[in-house]
Design a protein around this motif. Structure first.
Motif, mmCIF file in Angstrom:
data_model
loop_
_atom_site.group_PDB
_atom_site.id
_atom_site.type_symbol
_atom_site.label_atom_id
_atom_site.label_comp_id
_atom_site.label_asym_id
_atom_site.label_seq_id
_atom_site.Cartn_x
_atom_site.Cartn_y
_atom_site.Cartn_z
ATOM 1 N N ALA A 1 0.806 -1.230 0.000
ATOM 2 C CA ALA A 1 0.000 0.000 0.000
ATOM 3 C C ALA A 1 0.834 1.272 0.000
ATOM 4 N N LEU B 1 -4.453 0.925 -3.340
ATOM 5 C CA LEU B 1 -4.895 -0.346 -2.754
ATOM 6 C C LEU B 1 -6.387 -0.228 -2.491
ATOM 7 N N TRP C 1 -4.595 -4.489 -5.662
ATOM 8 C CA TRP C 1 -3.500 -3.543 -5.769
ATOM 9 C C TRP C 1 -3.400 -3.125 -7.229
#
Length: 206
Positions: free
Chosen positions: A94, A100, A137
């Protein structure tokens, strides 16, 4: 009373489905929910309720009836949101956290539906299943993300997505008592620690 989180899909995106957060809080209060708080302008509501079962369908009907805005509403308890945060297998990626994403899924068999997608090769992107959610992601951006497009095809309007920063803020909000809300071991609002200092307001919270 149990703390719940309501996530409205597609609110205040562009010119469609515009709802002022003041009106959204008022709607929840008119439904009998307490300690209503909103986060940002994208339809994130933390509230306390006594009724059992999912409050989502009731909120959806009220949105149409009172505000004329149709929106899918996904709800979960504060404990379920805590599990979403603690079980994120992609949290180490992240950076930045805005790339994310956590997609909250309404389908009861979401994990089974996600299994086939998670086995695919997504290149630099990543996809993982969690408790009622999909973690994604998307380092190259969100709008053109192959993972997000695939999730949208599978789950349609039974999915609403928040970035990791928003999820963490919601978790903090759902884990914290509202101003004036008794904490464990208290029967009422906390007394001011400094003599003469005003205590919490007892009016309607906005």
């Amino acid at each position: 009373m149990a703390i719940h989180v309501a996530l409205l899909r597609g609110i205040n995106v562009g010119s469609a489905k515009r709802i002022a957060m003041f009106d959204l809080r008022a709607l929840f209060e008119d439904l009998g929910y307490r300690d209503v708080r909103t986060l940002l302008n994208s339809g994130n509501v933390v509230f306390a309720a006594t009724a059992s079962g999912s409050p989502g369908p009731r909120i959806e009907r009220a949105l149409v009836g009172a505000l004329g805005v149709p929106s899918r509403v996904i709800t979960l308890g504060a404990g379920a949101l805590a599990a979403v945060v603690s079980k994120n297998p992609l949290v180490a990626l992240a950076d930045p956290p805005s790339r994310l994403l956590v997609s909250f899924l309404a389908a009861p068999d979401a994990r089974r539906l996600l299994a086939s997608l998670a086995r695919l090769d997504w290149g630099e992107e990543r996809l993982a299943a969690g408790p009622g959610v999909a973690y994604a992601w998307c380092p190259g951006g969100i709008l053109e993300s192959p993972v997000q497009k695939a999730l949208g095809k599978v789950f349609g309007d039974g999915m609403t997505t928040r970035n990791w920063t928003t999820v963490l803020k919601l978790h903090v909000l759902a884990s914290s008592p509202a101003p004036g809300m008794p904490t464990r071991g208290q029967s009422g609002p906390s007394k001011p620690s400094t003599p003469g200092r005003p205590g919490p307001s007892k009016g309607r919270k906005r």
